[in-house]
Enzyme design. Structure first.
Site, PDB file in Angstrom:
ATOM      1  N   ASP A  65       9.800  44.475 -37.796  1.00 56.67           N
ATOM      2  CA  ASP A  65      10.613  45.572 -38.351  1.00 56.67           C
ATOM      3  C   ASP A  65       9.697  46.636 -38.939  1.00 56.67           C
ATOM      4  O   ASP A  65       8.477  46.470 -38.983  1.00 56.67           O
ATOM      5  CB  ASP A  65      11.540  45.028 -39.447  1.00 56.67           C
ATOM      6  CG  ASP A  65      10.763  44.383 -40.566  1.00 56.67           C
ATOM      7  OD1 ASP A  65      10.394  45.105 -41.521  1.00 56.67           O
ATOM      8  OD2 ASP A  65      10.496  43.164 -40.506  1.00 56.67           O
ATOM      9  N   ASP A 120       9.880  47.606 -42.160  1.00 55.66           N
ATOM     10  CA  ASP A 120      10.078  47.507 -43.595  1.00 55.66           C
ATOM     11  C   ASP A 120      11.208  48.481 -43.970  1.00 55.66           C
ATOM     12  O   ASP A 120      12.190  48.573 -43.235  1.00 55.66           O
ATOM     13  CB  ASP A 120       8.764  47.770 -44.345  1.00 55.66           C
ATOM     14  CG  ASP A 120       8.753  47.161 -45.735  1.00 55.66           C
ATOM     15  OD1 ASP A 120       9.026  45.940 -45.839  1.00 55.66           O
ATOM     16  OD2 ASP A 120       8.478  47.874 -46.706  1.00 55.66           O
TER      17      ASP A 120
END
Length: 287
Positions: A207, A209
């Site tokens: 991802d 973040d």
């Protein structure tokens, strides 16, 4: 040589091991995360330890890092390849990509970070916490596997188990210059250095973040979906690395295997005998 693999989230076994068996390893530092899966991949002796335990029972804070490294040392592991999930602070380091970490910022605060202490004090250098020889071997092994691999990056280790706030994410990215963020490579890398084991880390991006304006906060369902794809790629990378490293273990040009040479400061007659006994595997070479 014997290659140790510490598998993070989503990686609880290694495919294709010959003579594979799970074995319990006793450690004076407590119970490791799980039993260790030993065997061979081709000509390479292997030892695989699921960092969170099979079934993911340990949080990043409660992982028994000292017992894990001690157990691998007792099994004769000379090199550790850490594989773990992480978030990215860089647009070009996208979910599904891998990063060969070369530096760390340690923001953990609730973990035991050393085998040494009162009664046997030691200081090792972690200026360069990653073994360059091992990192380059992993990078070479990744060629032709269809995996996007970034060579070099700074890993910020946070305590967790929660993910970052938006303000933290922006600070880590814009002010501190970190490239990826995770919860488990510290104190693992420091302990591996104290145990004189070469250590390299593959950060598997799941991802962005929470800093990315087009992605918002971390979505757990998306992370899990990406984890599954990353785990399959990680198993291929581990197998290729094992093939590349098979054979005798060379003297480490970075000195990882001699990290304790001048590190122990406590005079022999002042050492705590109980602590010294616990250090038999980790520091037996110099004690």
């Amino acid at each position: 040589m014997r290659l140790g693999i510490i598998g993070g989230s989503g990686i609880y076994e290694i495919d294709g091991l010959e003579d594979a068996r799970w074995q319990k390893v006793d450690s004076p530092w407590g119970n490791p995360s799980d039993e260790v899966l030993t065997g061979r991949l081709g000509d390479c002796e292997m030892a695989f330890l699921p960092r969170h335990g099979r079934g993911h029972v340990h949080s990043p804070t409660t992982v028994p890092y000292r017992a894990n490294i001690d157990a691998l040392k007792r099994l004769g592991v000379t090199d550790i390849l850490s594989v773990s999930a992480c978030g990215s602070f860089r647009e070009e380091m996208a979910p599904g990509d891998f990063v060969l970490v070369d530096q760390f910022i340690d923001r953990t605060f609730a973990r035991e970070k050393s085998f040494f202490g009162t009664g046997c004090v030691a200081h090792v250098s972690v200026a360069h916490p990653i073994c360059d020889r091992l990192r380059q071997a992993v990078g070479s092994a990744s060629a032709g596997l269809g995996i996007t691999v970034h060579d070099g990056g700074t890993y910020l280790a946070m305590e967790g188990p929660q993910f970052s706030s938006l303000a933290e994410s922006k600070m880590y990215r814009e002010v501190w210059g970190a490239d990826v963020i995770g919860m488990t490579n510290m104190p693992e890398a420091k302990l591996a250095r104290e145990a004189e084991i070469c250590y390299a880390s593959v950060a598997m991006i799941t991802d962005y973040d929470s800093w990315h304006p087009d992605h918002g906060s971390v979505d757990i369902s998306e992370i899990i979906a990406t984890l599954k794809g990353n785990a399959e790629k990680a198993r291929r990378l581990v197998a290729a690395t094992a093939r590349a490293l098979a054979g005798a273990h060379p003297d480490c040009p970075n000195g990882c295997d001699r990290a304790l040479e001048f590190a122990i400061m406590t005079a022999p007659d002042k050492r705590d005998q109980a602590l010294e006994a616990k250090l038999d595997a980790v520091a037996g070479r110099v004690l």
